[in-house]
Design a protein around this motif. Structure first.
Motif, PDB file in Angstrom:
ATOM      1  N   ASP A 177      -4.402   9.121   9.569  1.00  0.00           N
ATOM      2  CA  ASP A 177      -4.042  10.105  10.589  1.00  0.00           C
ATOM      3  C   ASP A 177      -5.220  10.198  11.558  1.00  0.00           C
ATOM      4  N   GLY A 178      -5.242   9.284  12.539  1.00  0.00           N
ATOM      5  CA  GLY A 178      -6.395   9.195  13.435  1.00  0.00           C
ATOM      6  C   GLY A 178      -7.590   8.638  12.683  1.00  0.00           C
ATOM      7  N   GLU A 179      -8.686   9.377  12.666  1.00  0.00           N
ATOM      8  CA  GLU A 179      -9.879   8.956  11.935  1.00  0.00           C
ATOM      9  C   GLU A 179      -9.878   9.452  10.493  1.00  0.00           C
ATOM     10  N   SER A 180      -8.880  10.264  10.133  1.00  0.00           N
ATOM     11  CA  SER A 180      -8.806  10.836   8.794  1.00  0.00           C
ATOM     12  C   SER A 180      -7.612  10.275   8.036  1.00  0.00           C
ATOM     13  N   PHE A 181      -7.378  10.824   6.842  1.00  0.00           N
ATOM     14  CA  PHE A 181      -6.265  10.376   6.004  1.00  0.00           C
ATOM     15  C   PHE A 181      -5.552  11.596   5.426  1.00  0.00           C
ATOM     16  N   ARG A 182      -4.215  11.544   5.446  1.00  0.00           N
ATOM     17  CA  ARG A 182      -3.420  12.559   4.766  1.00  0.00           C
ATOM     18  C   ARG A 182      -3.275  12.116   3.312  1.00  0.00           C
ATOM     19  N   LEU A 183      -3.922  12.859   2.430  1.00  0.00           N
ATOM     20  CA  LEU A 183      -4.044  12.466   1.030  1.00  0.00           C
ATOM     21  C   LEU A 183      -3.160  13.327   0.144  1.00  0.00           C
ATOM     22  N   ASP A 184      -2.338  12.660  -0.680  1.00  0.00           N
ATOM     23  CA  ASP A 184      -1.612  13.345  -1.749  1.00  0.00           C
ATOM     24  C   ASP A 184      -2.492  13.251  -2.989  1.00  0.00           C
ATOM     25  N   SER A 185      -3.285  14.289  -3.219  1.00  0.00           N
ATOM     26  CA  SER A 185      -4.287  14.231  -4.284  1.00  0.00           C
ATOM     27  C   SER A 185      -3.667  14.068  -5.663  1.00  0.00           C
ATOM     28  N   GLY A 186      -2.425  14.521  -5.846  1.00  0.00           N
ATOM     29  CA  GLY A 186      -1.777  14.369  -7.143  1.00  0.00           C
ATOM     30  C   GLY A 186      -1.446  12.936  -7.493  1.00  0.00           C
ATOM     31  N   LEU A 187      -1.345  12.069  -6.459  1.00  0.00           N
ATOM     32  CA  LEU A 187      -1.008  10.662  -6.693  1.00  0.00           C
ATOM     33  C   LEU A 187      -2.209   9.731  -6.596  1.00  0.00           C
ATOM     34  N   LEU A 188      -3.356  10.272  -6.213  1.00  0.00           N
ATOM     35  CA  LEU A 188      -4.502   9.396  -5.931  1.00  0.00           C
ATOM     36  C   LEU A 188      -4.906   8.559  -7.135  1.00  0.00           C
ATOM     37  N   ARG A 189      -5.046   9.166  -8.307  1.00  0.00           N
ATOM     38  CA  ARG A 189      -5.514   8.418  -9.479  1.00  0.00           C
ATOM     39  C   ARG A 189      -4.562   7.274  -9.805  1.00  0.00           C
ATOM     40  N   LEU A 190      -3.259   7.560  -9.772  1.00  0.00           N
ATOM     41  CA  LEU A 190      -2.278   6.500 -10.039  1.00  0.00           C
ATOM     42  C   LEU A 190      -2.374   5.413  -8.986  1.00  0.00           C
ATOM     43  N   GLY A 191      -2.494   5.805  -7.722  1.00  0.00           N
ATOM     44  CA  GLY A 191      -2.576   4.828  -6.640  1.00  0.00           C
ATOM     45  C   GLY A 191      -3.777   3.920  -6.771  1.00  0.00           C
ATOM     46  N   VAL A 192      -4.919   4.488  -7.130  1.00  0.00           N
ATOM     47  CA  VAL A 192      -6.144   3.692  -7.271  1.00  0.00           C
ATOM     48  C   VAL A 192      -5.991   2.695  -8.416  1.00  0.00           C
ATOM     49  N   GLU A 193      -5.376   3.122  -9.515  1.00  0.00           N
ATOM     50  CA  GLU A 193      -5.179   2.203 -10.640  1.00  0.00           C
ATOM     51  C   GLU A 193      -4.239   1.063 -10.256  1.00  0.00           C
ATOM     52  N   LEU A 194      -3.234   1.360  -9.424  1.00  0.00           N
ATOM     53  CA  LEU A 194      -2.299   0.316  -9.007  1.00  0.00           C
ATOM     54  C   LEU A 194      -2.940  -0.699  -8.072  1.00  0.00           C
ATOM     55  N   LEU A 195      -4.069  -0.342  -7.454  1.00  0.00           N
ATOM     56  CA  LEU A 195      -4.747  -1.300  -6.582  1.00  0.00           C
ATOM     57  C   LEU A 195      -5.196  -2.541  -7.344  1.00  0.00           C
ATOM     58  N   ASP A 196      -5.441  -2.388  -8.641  1.00  0.00           N
ATOM     59  CA  ASP A 196      -5.909  -3.512  -9.451  1.00  0.00           C
ATOM     60  C   ASP A 196      -4.764  -4.320 -10.058  1.00  0.00           C
ATOM     61  N   VAL A 197      -3.526  -3.885  -9.798  1.00  0.00           N
ATOM     62  CA  VAL A 197      -2.362  -4.633 -10.279  1.00  0.00           C
ATOM     63  C   VAL A 197      -2.000  -5.669  -9.214  1.00  0.00           C
ATOM     64  N   PRO A 198      -1.837  -6.941  -9.602  1.00  0.00           N
ATOM     65  CA  PRO A 198      -1.594  -7.999  -8.614  1.00  0.00           C
ATOM     66  C   PRO A 198      -0.188  -7.961  -8.024  1.00  0.00           C
ATOM     67  N   LEU A 199       0.062  -6.965  -7.166  1.00  0.00           N
ATOM     68  CA  LEU A 199       1.346  -6.839  -6.498  1.00  0.00           C
ATOM     69  C   LEU A 199       1.132  -6.847  -4.987  1.00  0.00           C
ATOM     70  N   SER A 200       2.033  -7.482  -4.265  1.00  0.00           N
ATOM     71  CA  SER A 200       1.932  -7.515  -2.816  1.00  0.00           C
ATOM     72  C   SER A 200       2.369  -6.183  -2.229  1.00  0.00           C
ATOM     73  N   GLU A 201       1.980  -5.955  -0.969  1.00  0.00           N
ATOM     74  CA  GLU A 201       2.393  -4.730  -0.291  1.00  0.00           C
ATOM     75  C   GLU A 201       3.915  -4.646  -0.199  1.00  0.00           C
ATOM     76  N   GLU A 202       4.572  -5.789   0.015  1.00  0.00           N
ATOM     77  CA  GLU A 202       6.032  -5.799   0.097  1.00  0.00           C
ATOM     78  C   GLU A 202       6.663  -5.358  -1.216  1.00  0.00           C
ATOM     79  N   THR A 203       6.087  -5.810  -2.355  1.00  0.00           N
ATOM     80  CA  THR A 203       6.619  -5.422  -3.661  1.00  0.00           C
ATOM     81  C   THR A 203       6.424  -3.939  -3.909  1.00  0.00           C
ATOM     82  N   VAL A 204       5.241  -3.429  -3.539  1.00  0.00           N
ATOM     83  CA  VAL A 204       4.966  -1.997  -3.703  1.00  0.00           C
ATOM     84  C   VAL A 204       5.968  -1.169  -2.905  1.00  0.00           C
ATOM     85  N   LEU A 205       6.215  -1.574  -1.643  1.00  0.00           N
ATOM     86  CA  LEU A 205       7.163  -0.852  -0.797  1.00  0.00           C
ATOM     87  C   LEU A 205       8.577  -0.892  -1.379  1.00  0.00           C
TER      88      LEU A 205
END
Length: 246
Positions: free
Chosen positions: A136-164
């Protein structure tokens, strides 16, 4: 230093930063027995692992829901002692499910601090695809309740298209299930007083969420088991009818 499971260990300062709390809070929870004691390393420095972080995040979630410290202690005492960080994350998801939306605006530096790691542009695109942190401009709209799950999923070898695609499928099916459950509840309480309806809704919400999570977990395990068993039975290039090798 690593934990017994080979994962990088956290100092108390790193643990507090990852959970978004103060070191004093971590120590307070430790003295109350809400957190297991850390592993003691060289120079008598305490080291914490993923279980500590998951339990700390669960405690904080319950606090945000207005639970008293005594109620949190009773809840944690009732949990099995051998819960994994994954199990604790599911408990936290159940608690968080009836919370108001926890969306806030943070800087990239604050987002990385809470994530506990530097975030590349690709990481940020993945988090945005999961609707966890959207620029959101220079900042980010963060859903803090999902952050931990999202960060863990970054290490899963899935493409952006698959995630979407996965997110779209989950949202569509979740909305369909919610719509059908709401219809059934409306029909069941059509003749009741408004106060009775609100009371029933408050009691049913956590039970329905727990049922959905449990059902989905079991269904997913069955799907994965069938997929893996099928892969073992019919490996590429093998004749399904051939006799097994000695």
């Amino acid at each position: 230093m690593t934990t017994d499971t080979g994962e990088p260990a956290l100092t108390i300062d790193e643990l507090a930063a990852r959970a978004g709390v103060t070191v004093r809070t971590v120590r307070f929870y430790g003295t109350r027995g809400l957190l297991p004691p850390p592993a003691i390393g060289p120079r008598r420095v305490g080291h914490y692992g993923r279980e500590h972080l998951a339990r700390l995040e669960l405690i904080e979630e319950m606090q945000h829901q207005g639970m008293t410290l005594a109620a949190i202690e009773r809840h944690l005492r009732g949990l099995p002692p051998d819960l994994t960080p994954h199990d604790l994350a599911i408990h936290r998801a159940v608690v968080a499910s009836w919370a108001p939306d926890a969306v806030e605006t943070v800087s990239r530096g604050e987002l990385e601090r809470r994530a506990g790691r530097p975030l590349t542009d690709e990481d940020l695109r993945q988090l945005a695809a999961m609707d966890v942190a959207v620029r959101d401009g220079e900042s980010f709209r963060l859903d803090s309740g999902l952050l931990r799950l999202g960060v863990e999923l970054l290490d899963v070898p899935l493409s952006e298209e698959t995630v979407l695609a996965a997110r779209t499928a989950l949202v569509e099916h979740a909305r369909a299930a919610a719509h059908e459950l709401a219809r059934l509840l409306r029909e069941a309480v059509a003749e009741r007083d408004t106060r009775d309806v609100k009371s029933l809704s408050a009691h049913m919400h956590p039970l329905v969420v727990q049922a959905l999570l449990t059902t989905f977990q079991r269904s997913l395990k069955e799907e994965l088991r069938e997929w893996l068993d099928g892969g073992r039975q019919e490996r590429p290039g093998e004749d399904p009818g051939a006799a097994p090798s000695a």
